[in-house]
Design an enzyme around this catalytic site. Sequence first.
Site, PDB file in Angstrom:
ATOM      1  N   TYR A 150      -1.900   0.576  10.431  1.00 16.03           N
ATOM      2  CA  TYR A 150      -2.136  -0.140   9.171  1.00 16.03           C
ATOM      3  C   TYR A 150      -0.866  -0.111   8.301  1.00 16.03           C
ATOM      4  O   TYR A 150      -0.369  -1.153   7.870  1.00 16.03           O
ATOM      5  CB  TYR A 150      -3.309   0.499   8.418  1.00 16.03           C
TER       6      TYR A 150
ATOM      7  N   THR B 212       0.818  -1.218   0.000  1.00 18.76           N
ATOM      8  CA  THR B 212       0.000   0.000   0.000  1.00 18.76           C
ATOM      9  C   THR B 212       0.852   1.270   0.000  1.00 18.76           C
ATOM     10  O   THR B 212       1.982   1.271   0.514  1.00 18.76           O
ATOM     11  CB  THR B 212      -0.894   0.020   1.259  1.00 18.76           C
TER      12      THR B 212
HETATM   13  N1  UFG Z   1     -12.804  11.050   2.831  1.00 27.23           N
HETATM   14  C1  UFG Z   1     -13.726  12.005   3.166  1.00 27.23           C
HETATM   15  N2  UFG Z   1     -14.971  11.602   3.527  1.00 27.23           N
HETATM   16  C2  UFG Z   1     -15.337  10.288   3.592  1.00 27.23           C
HETATM   17  C3  UFG Z   1     -14.358   9.312   3.267  1.00 27.23           C
HETATM   18  C4  UFG Z   1     -13.107   9.735   2.885  1.00 27.23           C
HETATM   19  O1  UFG Z   1     -13.460  13.204   3.127  1.00 27.23           O
HETATM   20  O2  UFG Z   1     -16.469   9.995   3.961  1.00 27.23           O
HETATM   21  C5  UFG Z   1     -11.454  11.495   2.411  1.00 27.23           C
HETATM   22  C6  UFG Z   1     -10.374  10.976   3.323  1.00 27.23           C
HETATM   23  O3  UFG Z   1     -10.248  11.779   4.466  1.00 27.23           O
HETATM   24  C7  UFG Z   1      -9.174  11.036   2.383  1.00 27.23           C
HETATM   25  C8  UFG Z   1      -9.777  10.710   1.014  1.00 27.23           C
HETATM   26  O4  UFG Z   1     -11.170  10.955   1.156  1.00 27.23           O
HETATM   27  O5  UFG Z   1      -8.667  12.306   2.355  1.00 27.23           O
HETATM   28  C9  UFG Z   1      -9.570   9.286   0.608  1.00 27.23           C
HETATM   29  O6  UFG Z   1      -9.955   8.453   1.682  1.00 27.23           O
HETATM   30  P1  UFG Z   1     -10.253   6.915   1.528  1.00 27.23           P
HETATM   31  O7  UFG Z   1     -10.769   6.437   2.842  1.00 27.23           O
HETATM   32  O8  UFG Z   1     -11.049   6.657   0.320  1.00 27.23           O
HETATM   33  O9  UFG Z   1      -8.852   6.254   1.251  1.00 27.23           O
HETATM   34  P2  UFG Z   1      -7.471   6.448   2.052  1.00 27.23           P
HETATM   35  O10 UFG Z   1      -6.784   7.595   1.405  1.00 27.23           O
HETATM   36  O11 UFG Z   1      -7.637   6.457   3.505  1.00 27.23           O
HETATM   37  O12 UFG Z   1      -6.800   5.063   1.778  1.00 27.23           O
HETATM   38  C10 UFG Z   1      -5.842   4.986   0.865  1.00 27.23           C
HETATM   39  C11 UFG Z   1      -5.620   3.555   0.448  1.00 27.23           C
HETATM   40  C12 UFG Z   1      -4.749   2.872   1.402  1.00 27.23           C
HETATM   41  C13 UFG Z   1      -3.596   3.735   1.778  1.00 27.23           C
HETATM   42  C14 UFG Z   1      -4.048   5.016   2.360  1.00 27.23           C
HETATM   43  C15 UFG Z   1      -2.894   5.868   2.873  1.00 27.23           C
HETATM   44  O13 UFG Z   1      -6.838   2.845   0.343  1.00 27.23           O
HETATM   45  O14 UFG Z   1      -4.271   1.668   0.819  1.00 27.23           O
HETATM   46  O15 UFG Z   1      -4.720   5.652   1.376  1.00 27.23           O
HETATM   47  O16 UFG Z   1      -3.348   6.869   3.718  1.00 27.23           O
HETATM   48  F1  UFG Z   1      -2.901   3.087   2.692  1.00 27.23           F
END
Ligand code: UFG
Length: 327
Positions: free
Chosen positions: A146, A122
């Site tokens: 994670y 990741t």
């Molecule tokens: N977000 C919102 N509202 C929501 C959900 C998400 O604003 O309801 C934002 C999050 O804060 C983030 C962006 O959308 O800024 C993306 O969030 P996701 O939850 O879709 O995904 P992540 O960025 O947390 O996860 C990804 C990958 C992982 C990786 C991670 C690193 O899925 O494999 O980024 O931080 F590890």
Amino acid sequence: MTVTDTPVLVVGGAGYIGSHVTLELIKGGREVVVVDDLSTGRRDLVPAGASFIQGDIGDSELIRRVLAERGCASIMMFAGSIIVSESFQMPLPYWRNNIGAGFAFLDACVKAGVRHFVYSSTAAVYGAPDRLPISEDAALRPISPYGRSKLALEWAVADACSVGDMRFAALRYFNVAGADAQGRSGQVSPVASHLIKIAVEAATGKRPGLSIHGADYPTPDGTCIRDYIHVSDLAEAHVLALGHLERGGESLIANCGYGRGFSVRDVLEAVQRVAGRELAIAIGPRRRGDPPALVADSTLLTRVLGWTPKRNDLDLIIRSALDWEAR
Ligand code: UFG
């Protein structure tokens, strides 16, 4: 018999990414054995044509038996816990699933003489990087349990491969989204946490709205920037990585993204445009463990594996996620 005549063991093949990769393997004529404990995966996501065994990857006896009975020389590992924010609330289960069970699985593979190990890693291994796009040699400074647990197992896999005959590919995913164009698989989570999943749930009336987790980041519009990659392009990268290893290619670590970033606001605008519907959007506080911006440098994937993504289009990704959600 050549190595490509042996079945591929896919652990976590009833999950979102594992099921898409299984579809791609079957399309390429491979035999696939899926092992999944169905803790987050679903039996009906296991593609037709794959054999299925319900079980835990930490069950060394089961894994040993499957590998021996089916003669698998190649494995792909998707099983694990994957939600950054959840990993802060329950760090030890993350270590137990991603490291404890992951290590038992790795050990069973080494003892069984597995030759090719494809590991789902990741972008979280980089933490909050200083520079974009992020290449594979950027500093590894994970900022969540994670990310740390995924990196620790990545290192264990690399160490295991530094002796003996096994070689590995660690694919570091950026933000995976979208669904199979034929509707055979897509994201299912009882409690969604990923942005596009949540936004399409809102767009299909399954939730009243959603909230932006922080609009005060040091980015042009204040919201976090991510590199969203279509799950089917990611699946193709896995099949290429496995082919590379099976042809005798060196172990490799490769980023998987398109190399361009979209902010949370960009994504929500696109969802509203594609769905033809306005969403109720609130601005909430930052979410723990979110780096401001993550964009992949994926030149290695293209150069070494010849990966040519076909779905580098945010609207197309969202369309496919919406179609899946509406089913
Ligand atoms: N977000 C919102 N509202 C929501 C959900 C998400 O604003 O309801 C934002 C999050 O804060 C983030 C962006 O959308 O800024 C993306 O969030 P996701 O939850 O879709 O995904 P992540 O960025 O947390 O996860 C990804 C990958 C992982 C990786 C991670 C690193 O899925 O494999 O980024 O931080 F590890």
